[in-house]
Scaffold this active site. Structure first.
Site, short mmCIF file in Angstrom:
data_model
loop_
_atom_site.label_atom_id
_atom_site.label_comp_id
_atom_site.label_asym_id
_atom_site.label_seq_id
_atom_site.Cartn_x
_atom_site.Cartn_y
_atom_site.Cartn_z
N CYS A 65 4.84 0.67 15.03
CA CYS A 65 4.65 1.56 13.86
C CYS A 65 4.00 2.83 14.51
CB CYS A 65 3.70 1.00 12.86
SG CYS A 65 3.37 2.11 11.64
N HIS B 129 4.64 0.33 -0.07
CA HIS B 129 5.65 -0.48 1.05
C HIS B 129 4.92 -1.95 1.47
CE1 HIS B 129 2.89 2.21 3.32
NE2 HIS B 129 2.81 1.36 4.37
N GLU C 29 0.91 -1.31 0.04
CA GLU C 29 0.01 -0.06 -0.01
C GLU C 29 0.81 1.07 -0.10
OE1 GLU C 29 -2.02 -0.32 3.82
OE2 GLU C 29 -0.33 0.65 4.87
N HIS D 177 0.31 5.73 1.17
CA HIS D 177 -0.69 6.85 1.59
C HIS D 177 0.02 8.04 1.81
CE1 HIS D 177 1.25 4.85 5.00
NE2 HIS D 177 0.69 3.52 4.79
N HIS E 136 5.09 6.61 7.73
CA HIS E 136 5.37 5.52 9.22
C HIS E 136 6.62 5.72 9.73
CE1 HIS E 136 1.45 3.37 8.28
NE2 HIS E 136 1.92 2.96 7.15
MN MN Z 1 1.20 1.50 5.54
#
Ligand code: MN
Length: 149
Positions: free
Chosen positions: A117, A103, A63, A65, A69
């Site tokens: 995370c 990732h 994914e 975004h 992270h």
């Molecule tokens: Mn992610």
């Protein structure tokens, strides 16, 4: 809620009174053998700290975004795809995943891969790769080998 929640009260990779959750609640999103524990979720900080664990043979969702992270590997070894690079990672390695960068995390053979995370509590939803995105990623043989492992 207790100020201190001990680690591994039952001998497994858990924290006392922290619920073991499904990795994602949307059943249509591809992933395999991943669990989630939310360790900190305090509105005054506006961040969440989660612990994810990918079982042997599993993988996190491929994914991207807008939110970034910050990841700290806590358990095991594995590989992570970040953008166009595949990196070997192990315990205590730090991984920074920039905004809008593909990732995915995969454990080494026969191992579990666990990682902390940190994310903003207000964040955009992950985007999944289109068929065209996937074809583009797979054009790189090392990414194709990573995805097929
Ligand atoms: Mn992610």
């Amino acid at each position: 809620m207790s100020v201190v929640r001990p680690f591994a009260p039952g001998g497994d990779y858990r924290w006392k009174d922290v619920e073991l959750l499904r990795y994602k609640t949307d059943g249509s999103v591809p992933f395999k053998d991943v669990t989630r524990q939310v360790l900190f979720d305090d509105p005054s900080i506006a961040a969440q700290l989660r612990y994810f664990e990918v079982s042997p043979g599993g993988y996190s969702t491929l994914e991207r975004h807008e939110h970034a992270h910050a990841v700290l590997i806590l358990r095991g070894r594995g590989r992570v795809l970040v953008g166009s690079e595949v990196h070997a990672v192990g315990q205590n390695d730090l991984v920074s995943i920039p905004s809008l960068t593909w990732h995915q995390f995969r454990p080494a053979a026969g191992e579990s891969l666990g990682f902390l995370c940190m994310v903003n509590s207000e964040r955009d939803r992950p985007q999944l790769p289109s068929a065209e995105d996937l074809a583009g990623l797979r054009r790189d043989p090392k990414i194709a080998a990573f995805l097929d492992a």
